[in-house]
Design a protein around this motif. Structure first.
Motif, short mmCIF file in Angstrom:
data_model
loop_
_atom_site.label_atom_id
_atom_site.label_comp_id
_atom_site.label_asym_id
_atom_site.label_seq_id
_atom_site.Cartn_x
_atom_site.Cartn_y
_atom_site.Cartn_z
N SER A 1 2.13 2.28 -7.21
CA SER A 1 2.56 2.95 -5.99
C SER A 1 3.95 2.44 -5.69
N ALA A 2 4.86 3.35 -5.41
CA ALA A 2 6.22 2.96 -5.07
C ALA A 2 6.59 3.63 -3.75
N CYS A 3 7.09 2.85 -2.84
CA CYS A 3 7.46 3.35 -1.52
C CYS A 3 8.96 3.64 -1.51
N ALA A 4 9.32 4.87 -1.20
CA ALA A 4 10.74 5.26 -1.22
C ALA A 4 11.53 4.60 -0.10
N SER A 5 10.94 4.51 1.08
CA SER A 5 11.62 3.89 2.23
C SER A 5 11.00 2.53 2.49
N PRO A 6 11.75 1.46 2.30
CA PRO A 6 11.20 0.12 2.52
C PRO A 6 10.58 -0.06 3.89
N GLU A 7 11.09 0.65 4.89
CA GLU A 7 10.55 0.53 6.25
C GLU A 7 9.11 1.04 6.33
N ASN A 8 8.72 1.88 5.42
CA ASN A 8 7.36 2.42 5.42
C ASN A 8 6.38 1.62 4.58
N PHE A 9 6.86 0.59 3.90
CA PHE A 9 5.98 -0.16 3.00
C PHE A 9 4.86 -0.84 3.78
N ASN A 10 3.65 -0.67 3.28
CA ASN A 10 2.48 -1.33 3.81
C ASN A 10 1.65 -1.76 2.60
N ALA A 11 1.43 -3.06 2.47
CA ALA A 11 0.76 -3.58 1.28
C ALA A 11 -0.63 -2.97 1.08
N GLU A 12 -1.39 -2.83 2.16
CA GLU A 12 -2.75 -2.28 2.05
C GLU A 12 -2.72 -0.83 1.55
N ILE A 13 -1.83 -0.03 2.10
CA ILE A 13 -1.71 1.36 1.66
C ILE A 13 -1.23 1.41 0.22
N GLY A 14 -0.28 0.57 -0.13
CA GLY A 14 0.20 0.51 -1.51
C GLY A 14 -0.92 0.21 -2.49
N ARG A 15 -1.80 -0.74 -2.13
CA ARG A 15 -2.93 -1.08 -3.00
C ARG A 15 -3.88 0.10 -3.14
N LYS A 16 -4.16 0.79 -2.02
CA LYS A 16 -5.07 1.95 -2.07
C LYS A 16 -4.53 3.04 -3.00
N ILE A 17 -3.25 3.35 -2.87
CA ILE A 17 -2.65 4.40 -3.71
C ILE A 17 -2.62 3.96 -5.17
N ALA A 18 -2.23 2.72 -5.43
CA ALA A 18 -2.19 2.23 -6.81
C ALA A 18 -3.58 2.24 -7.43
N ARG A 19 -4.60 1.86 -6.66
CA ARG A 19 -5.98 1.85 -7.18
C ARG A 19 -6.44 3.26 -7.51
N GLU A 20 -6.15 4.20 -6.62
CA GLU A 20 -6.56 5.59 -6.86
C GLU A 20 -5.87 6.14 -8.10
N ASN A 21 -4.61 5.80 -8.29
CA ASN A 21 -3.89 6.25 -9.49
C ASN A 21 -4.49 5.64 -10.76
N ALA A 22 -4.91 4.39 -10.69
CA ALA A 22 -5.57 3.76 -11.84
C ALA A 22 -6.95 4.39 -12.07
N ARG A 23 -7.69 4.60 -11.00
CA ARG A 23 -9.05 5.16 -11.10
C ARG A 23 -9.04 6.56 -11.71
N GLU A 24 -8.01 7.34 -11.42
CA GLU A 24 -7.89 8.69 -12.00
C GLU A 24 -7.87 8.63 -13.53
N LYS A 25 -7.31 7.57 -14.07
CA LYS A 25 -7.26 7.43 -15.53
C LYS A 25 -8.65 7.22 -16.12
N ILE A 26 -9.53 6.60 -15.34
CA ILE A 26 -10.90 6.39 -15.82
C ILE A 26 -11.60 7.74 -15.99
N TRP A 27 -11.39 8.66 -15.06
CA TRP A 27 -11.98 10.01 -15.17
C TRP A 27 -11.57 10.64 -16.50
N ILE A 28 -10.32 10.52 -16.85
CA ILE A 28 -9.83 11.13 -18.09
C ILE A 28 -10.49 10.47 -19.30
N LEU A 29 -10.51 9.16 -19.32
CA LEU A 29 -11.11 8.44 -20.45
C LEU A 29 -12.61 8.71 -20.57
N GLU A 30 -13.31 8.66 -19.45
CA GLU A 30 -14.75 8.88 -19.48
C GLU A 30 -15.08 10.34 -19.78
#
Length: 130
Positions: A87-116
């Motif tokens: 997850s990459a935040c375009a505006s540093p002022e909007n960065f939130n670590a918790e939201i970044g983790r949620k988005i990054a996890r969802e992006n990783a989880r999507e790859k599991i659907w493809i593999l499975e």
């Protein structure tokens, strides 16, 4: 209710029971999660004998500053395989670590659907199932 859960409910309501993947199946493949920021990676690389940070400053500008809003998720699967999301935040002022983790996890989880999905289709083509 998330879109994924709504779709799962619709599939069940329609009695579509052929072999398929479910959100629970995908979640059950995950045995461990690791989250790091670009900043974490920079510090680790700088303090490691094998790490590498090429350019930190140019003309007084901190070139690594944007990495502070970059979040990586590493999901370790039951069979030992790993998938990553970011997850990459375009505006540093909007960065939130918790939201970044949620988005990054969802992006990783999507790859599991493809593999499975590939694995299920491969097994079905051989007359088996997952």
């Amino acid at each position: 209710m998330s879109n994924e859960k709504q779709i799962e409910q619709e599939i069940q309501d329609k009695g579509l029971n052929a072999p398929r993947l479910t959100p629970n199946h995908i979640d059950n493949q995950i045995v461990s999660e690791i989250y790091i920021t670009g900043n974490d990676a920079i510090h680790a690389a700088a303090s490691s004998a094998t790490g590498l940070v090429r350019s930190e400053y140019k003309e007084g500008v901190n070139l690594l500053k944007p990495a502070e809003t970059l979040t990586f998720c590493i999901l370790i699967l039951r069979n030992g395989f790993t998938v990553t999301g970011e997850s990459a935040c375009a505006s540093p002022e909007n960065f939130n670590a918790e939201i970044g983790r949620k988005i990054a996890r969802e992006n990783a989880r999507e790859k599991i659907w493809i593999l499975e999905g590939y694995l299920l289709k491969e097994n079905l083509s051989k007359g088996g199932a997952v």
